[in-house]
Design a protein around this motif. Structure first.
Motif, mmCIF file in Angstrom:
data_model
loop_
_atom_site.group_PDB
_atom_site.id
_atom_site.type_symbol
_atom_site.label_atom_id
_atom_site.label_comp_id
_atom_site.label_asym_id
_atom_site.label_seq_id
_atom_site.Cartn_x
_atom_site.Cartn_y
_atom_site.Cartn_z
ATOM 1 N N ASP A 49 -4.984 14.566 14.685
ATOM 2 C CA ASP A 49 -4.451 14.774 13.339
ATOM 3 C C ASP A 49 -4.195 13.417 12.680
ATOM 4 N N GLY A 50 -3.785 13.459 11.425
ATOM 5 C CA GLY A 50 -3.602 12.238 10.641
ATOM 6 C C GLY A 50 -2.562 11.282 11.180
ATOM 7 N N ASN A 51 -1.610 11.772 11.959
ATOM 8 C CA ASN A 51 -0.595 10.884 12.532
ATOM 9 C C ASN A 51 -1.224 9.830 13.432
ATOM 10 N N ALA A 52 -2.300 10.182 14.117
ATOM 11 C CA ALA A 52 -2.951 9.250 15.031
ATOM 12 C C ALA A 52 -3.633 8.101 14.294
ATOM 13 N N ALA A 53 -3.948 8.290 13.030
ATOM 14 C CA ALA A 53 -4.589 7.246 12.227
ATOM 15 C C ALA A 53 -3.572 6.430 11.440
ATOM 16 N N ALA A 54 -2.289 6.657 11.667
ATOM 17 C CA ALA A 54 -1.243 5.991 10.885
ATOM 18 C C ALA A 54 -1.363 4.470 10.930
ATOM 19 N N GLY A 55 -1.709 3.920 12.074
ATOM 20 C CA GLY A 55 -1.837 2.467 12.199
ATOM 21 C C GLY A 55 -2.955 1.914 11.337
ATOM 22 N N MET A 56 -4.122 2.550 11.390
ATOM 23 C CA MET A 56 -5.238 2.087 10.564
ATOM 24 C C MET A 56 -4.920 2.269 9.083
ATOM 25 N N LEU A 57 -4.273 3.368 8.740
ATOM 26 C CA LEU A 57 -3.913 3.611 7.342
ATOM 27 C C LEU A 57 -2.878 2.600 6.869
ATOM 28 N N TRP A 58 -1.956 2.220 7.732
ATOM 29 C CA TRP A 58 -0.964 1.188 7.397
ATOM 30 C C TRP A 58 -1.680 -0.123 7.083
ATOM 31 N N ASP A 59 -2.695 -0.464 7.884
ATOM 32 C CA ASP A 59 -3.438 -1.703 7.664
ATOM 33 C C ASP A 59 -4.115 -1.734 6.294
ATOM 34 N N VAL A 60 -4.517 -0.569 5.775
ATOM 35 C CA VAL A 60 -5.178 -0.506 4.472
ATOM 36 C C VAL A 60 -4.169 -0.466 3.337
ATOM 37 N N PHE A 61 -3.170 0.423 3.451
ATOM 38 C CA PHE A 61 -2.252 0.670 2.338
ATOM 39 C C PHE A 61 -0.964 -0.151 2.394
ATOM 40 N N GLY A 62 -0.588 -0.651 3.569
ATOM 41 C CA GLY A 62 0.631 -1.430 3.706
ATOM 42 C C GLY A 62 1.897 -0.592 3.748
ATOM 43 N N VAL A 63 1.762 0.716 3.789
ATOM 44 C CA VAL A 63 2.890 1.654 3.894
ATOM 45 C C VAL A 63 2.434 2.855 4.716
ATOM 46 N N ASP A 64 3.395 3.651 5.157
ATOM 47 C CA ASP A 64 3.080 4.884 5.871
ATOM 48 C C ASP A 64 2.664 5.940 4.851
ATOM 49 N N VAL A 65 1.430 6.379 4.917
ATOM 50 C CA VAL A 65 0.922 7.362 3.957
ATOM 51 C C VAL A 65 0.797 8.763 4.550
ATOM 52 N N THR A 66 1.205 8.946 5.796
ATOM 53 C CA THR A 66 0.999 10.238 6.443
ATOM 54 C C THR A 66 1.748 11.378 5.767
ATOM 55 N N ALA A 67 2.832 11.099 5.053
ATOM 56 C CA ALA A 67 3.580 12.160 4.366
ATOM 57 C C ALA A 67 3.026 12.458 2.972
ATOM 58 N N LEU A 68 2.177 11.568 2.444
ATOM 59 C CA LEU A 68 1.614 11.815 1.126
ATOM 60 C C LEU A 68 0.683 13.021 1.163
ATOM 61 N N ILE A 69 0.589 13.706 0.045
ATOM 62 C CA ILE A 69 -0.247 14.899 -0.072
ATOM 63 C C ILE A 69 -1.611 14.487 -0.615
ATOM 64 N N GLY A 70 -2.661 14.852 0.117
ATOM 65 C CA GLY A 70 -4.024 14.615 -0.345
ATOM 66 C C GLY A 70 -4.621 15.920 -0.831
ATOM 67 N N VAL A 71 -5.246 15.885 -1.995
ATOM 68 C CA VAL A 71 -5.887 17.069 -2.558
ATOM 69 C C VAL A 71 -7.400 16.925 -2.380
ATOM 70 N N CYS A 72 -8.001 17.894 -1.714
ATOM 71 C CA CYS A 72 -9.436 17.872 -1.453
ATOM 72 C C CYS A 72 -10.211 18.266 -2.702
ATOM 73 N N GLY A 73 -11.191 17.472 -3.067
ATOM 74 C CA GLY A 73 -12.038 17.781 -4.208
ATOM 75 C C GLY A 73 -13.034 18.887 -3.919
ATOM 76 N N GLY A 74 -13.190 19.237 -2.649
ATOM 77 C CA GLY A 74 -14.117 20.296 -2.286
ATOM 78 C C GLY A 74 -13.518 21.680 -2.402
#
Length: 89
Positions: free
Chosen positions: A11-36
Motif C-alpha cells: 500500500d501507499g504507506n510503504a512508498a512514504a520514504g520515496m514520496l517524502w524525497d519528492v515532496f518534502g512532506v508526508d503525503v500519505t494522508a492526502l486524497i488523490g482523485v483518479c482521472g480514470g
C-alpha cells in the motif's frame, strides 16, 4: 514495471520514504482523485508496485497509474499519470 516484476506490491504507506524525497512532506494522508474512475482515496490506500528504483502508485479501484516516482543517479523524478487532483483530508 509489471506486478510480477516488482520487488513488492504494497500500500501507499510503504512508498512514504520515496514520496517524502519528492515532496518534502508526508503525503500519505492526502486524497488523490483518479482521472480514470473518479475514486478519491488517501495515497496510503493506493496500490504500489515498488523496488529500489521505482514506485508505481496505482488507483486501488481501477488500477490506473496515478503517478510514478523514479530514483536515478541524479535524484528523484515524478511522472504524472491519471492523477486528476490532490486534496487535503
Amino acid at each position: 514495471m509489471r506486478a510480477e516484476n516488482a520487488a513488492s506490491v504494497v500500500d501507499g504507506n510503504a512508498a512514504a520514504g520515496m514520496l517524502w524525497d519528492v515532496f518534502g512532506v508526508d503525503v500519505t494522508a492526502l486524497i488523490g482523485v483518479c482521472g480514470g474512475c473518479g475514486d478519491a482515496s488517501p495515497f496510503a490506500e493506493a496500490v504500489v508496485e515498488i523496488d529500489e528504483t521505482v514506485a508505481i502508485v496505482r488507483c486501488r479501484s481501477c488500477t490506473h497509474t496515478l503517478f510514478t516516482v523514479l530514483r536515478d543517479g541524479e535524484g528523484m523524478r515524478l511522472v504524472l499519470g491519471m492523477l486528476h487532483e490532490i486534496a487535503r483530508p
